[in-house]
Enzyme design. Structure first.
Site, PDB file in Angstrom:
ATOM      1  N   GLU A 442      43.195  34.971  37.977  1.00 10.69           N
ATOM      2  CA  GLU A 442      43.921  35.091  39.249  1.00 10.69           C
ATOM      3  C   GLU A 442      45.420  35.303  39.030  1.00 10.69           C
ATOM      4  O   GLU A 442      46.242  34.939  39.864  1.00 10.69           O
ATOM      5  CB  GLU A 442      43.686  33.871  40.147  1.00 10.69           C
ATOM      6  CG  GLU A 442      42.240  33.597  40.472  1.00 10.69           C
ATOM      7  CD  GLU A 442      41.514  34.793  41.064  1.00 10.69           C
ATOM      8  OE1 GLU A 442      42.184  35.677  41.644  1.00 10.69           O
ATOM      9  OE2 GLU A 442      40.284  34.861  40.936  1.00 10.69           O
ATOM     10  N   GLY A 443      45.757  35.939  37.923  1.00  8.81           N
ATOM     11  CA  GLY A 443      47.142  36.240  37.610  1.00  8.81           C
ATOM     12  C   GLY A 443      47.718  35.258  36.616  1.00  8.81           C
ATOM     13  O   GLY A 443      47.769  34.059  36.867  1.00  8.81           O
TER      14      GLY A 443
END
Length: 596
Positions: A442-443
């Site tokens: 998610e980054g």
């Protein structure tokens, strides 16, 4: 084997004493979210996680998921499917979803303690229902009415699960490079073809259908990220009237072999002319996907928190039981052959670091969720706008800091065990391995840092930072004469002022050289996290002293806050110094010279 006990006392303290959640929920119109209801959610959530999910954690790690190459089917570890059935039957999947789609309609913040418990009890299992919530949010905000009617109800009920299909073998963060294609069909659907990797819960045996949200390009798509569209692609075809059809042309090609979260199915997904439906407007898919991604980023931050808490619980238990040497100042337990290692200052350093980051991080993460409720339900336009700005600003901080601290805390906790922490039977090395992914998916932390400084501060002119600084100043002003927090007010005010000055300095340098943003981003992110946590620790002390908590509880909060301000907040100074370092210190070495 590591064990888990839900920290209900501190969860209640954070919700009700620090954040005043019950009054906030009533004010926002969540009339069913009473103290009695929330207490029941906490108690039942603890029972489910302690007795059902936690015992499966080691099993999931040891056995993992299996993939049938002939059929593409994925089998989850023993007990996972039965646990999911209990999860659905208990109504947990729709706890915070809208009533009209089969949910219970509780505020978002009411579901956060359950999420933390799941992550602490069994992170790998928790990944299966995780993205269903994100898919629900994307459809709720961007889907057509028929799509909401057909797909939201089974997702909310937990009969189906969702995924987020972004990454491809050649592109991760830079989604403008993706190649998956979407061809329009005569019936209004689309034919989706391409390969996606790192797809969490892309295939499994927990539900009959899986709803993939897939980024792809239409034939007339412009180049780059402005040419990306979002599509619903179910594992089993679903018609517009909700009727179920045959298997769709989507298949799991393989499972990734990972450092941790072995019980979570991380899939390579192949789409070979699969039937899909466009969500929202053509070429606007990234906007819809970010609705899902921002929800997931806050959720991943809670994963770091949950793992940290479980690691701390086990390290604390071991440190009280393990006898080794005598305290330097003399025997503390003379009746024993040696003192428990908790008497030693360095063990206390590690335990207190974990305690400070866990309990402070809990308030920070729970407040971010409360801001989501305020932004959604407040009747005051300015309050909604401020909450929305604060969510945007705090999301990368919550995601990155709680996960980076999760890695730190699980390693500290393992270290408390000494060599025994490195042995699998104690379960500490699993927590350390599982924690590592949270800083990546998610980054990555670097991406969160660029989002914070580059977008939330520079592009949006620091709207969220202003709200945060106003909250800090309001707290300091309101507690000028409060002896319980007097020692924290001065340092907190000074840090808030320094935060503002550092931001202005980076902005000035970035105007001359945009690379300055990338050079300062990581340190700016971590600095922001430590100052934010100082605010939440000061508020925690104030709340505990004003509460009916026991004297022992109040002492615990006050002494941990003192430890934080004395030994962890000074880390921000190193970050402040590094923020001021020139970008040339990073760019001066030619790429070819790195191996010389």
């Amino acid at each position: 084997m590591s064990t888990y006990k839900a920290p209900l006392a501190d969860m209640r303290f954070v919700l009700f004493d620090v954040l005043g959640a019950e009054a906030q929920f009533q004010r926002l119109g969540y009339t069913d979210a009473t103290r009695d209801v929330l207490d029941a959610v906490l108690e039942e959530g603890a029972r489910f996680n302690e007795t059902v999910l936690a015992p499966l954690n080691a099993i999931g790690d040891q056995i993992g998921c299996s993939h049938d190459k002939a059929t593409g089917a994925v089998t989850t570890p023993p007990g996972f499917k039965q646990a999911y059935t209990q999860f659905v039957e208990g109504g947990w999947s729709g706890l915070t979803a809208e009533i009209k789609f089969g949910g219970q309609g509780l505020p978002h913040a009411a579901g956060v303690p359950l999420k933390e418990m799941i992550d602490a009890a069994n992170l790998a299992w928790g990944n299966f229902p995780l993205l269903s919530h994100g898919a629900t949010e994307a459809l709720l905000h961007h889907g057509e009415e028929w799509q909401q009617e057909v797909f939201l109800k089974p997702l909310v009920e937990g009969r189906w699960t969702g995924t987020m299909c972004l990454t491809e073998p050649h592109c991760g963060t830079d989604l403008g490079l993706l190649k998956t294609k979407a061809e329009p069909q005569a019936d209004g659907s689309y034919s989706i073809s391409g390969t996606k990797i790192f797809i969490t819960a892309g295939e499994h045996d927990l539900t009959d259908n899986i709803i993939h949200l897939v980024l792809a390009r239409l034939p007339d798509a412009p180049a780059g990220s402005k040419g990306i569209s979002l599509f619903i692609v179910p594992k089993i075809k679903v018609a517009r009237d909700g009727s179920i059809g045959e298997a769709n042309a989507v298949r799991c090609g393989s499972l990734e072999h990972k450092m941790g979260i072995h019980g979570s199915a991380t899939c390579v997904m192949n789409f070979d002319g699969a039937q899909g439906y466009l969500i929202g407007q053509p070429h606007k898919g990234l906007m819809a996907m970010f609705t899902m991604m921002n929800t997931a980023r806050l959720a991943v931050g809670l994963q770091g928190l949950g793992l940290s808490d479980r690691a701390l619980q086990n390290a604390l238990r071991y440190s009280r039981d393990r006898l080794q040497m005598r305290a330097l100042s003399g025997a503390k337990f003379p009746e024993l052959p040696a003192d428990p290692i908790i008497v030693h200052p360095d063990v206390r350093r590690m335990l207190l670091t974990c305690k400070a980051l866990v309990e402070g991080g809990r308030v920070m993460g729970y407040d971010a969720a409360l801001q989501v409720d305020i932004a959604h339900a407040s009747g005051d336009e300015k309050e909604r706008a401020d909450a929305d700005a604060l969510i945007g600003f705090m999301t990368p901080i919550v995601k990155a800091c709680l996960t980076e601290w999760g890695v730190e805390c699980t390693y500290h906790a393992l270290q408390c065990f000494g060599g025994h922490g490195y042995i699998a039977e104690h379960g500490m090395e699993q927590l350390a391995r599982d924690a590592r992914i949270t800083t990546l998916y998610e980054g990555t932390t670097g991406i969160q840092a660029l989002d914070l400084l580059g977008r939330k501060v520079m592009q949006l002119q620091g709207a969220g930072l202003r709200v945060m600084l106003e909250k800090i100043e309001r707290f300091c002003a309101d507690n000028e004469g409060n002896a319980a927090v007097a020692e924290f007010i001065g340092p907190l005010r000074a840090k808030a002022g320094e935060w503002q000055q550092l931001t202005m300095a980076v902005g000035k340098r970035a105007a001359a050289n945009p690379d300055e943003v990338g050079a300062a981003a990581y340190d700016y992110l971590m600095y922001s996290g430590y100052v934010s946590l100082a605010y939440w620790w000061a508020r925690s002390v104030a709340a505990s002293e004003a509460s009916s908590q026991s004297a022992r509880f109040k002492t615990g909060k006050r002494e941990t806050a003192r430890f934080y301000f004395a030994r962890l907040l000074p880390r921000s100074q190193a970050h402040a110094i590094t923020i001021g370092a020139s970008v040339e210190t990073l760019t001066g070495l030619d790429a070819e010279a790195f191996d010389v």
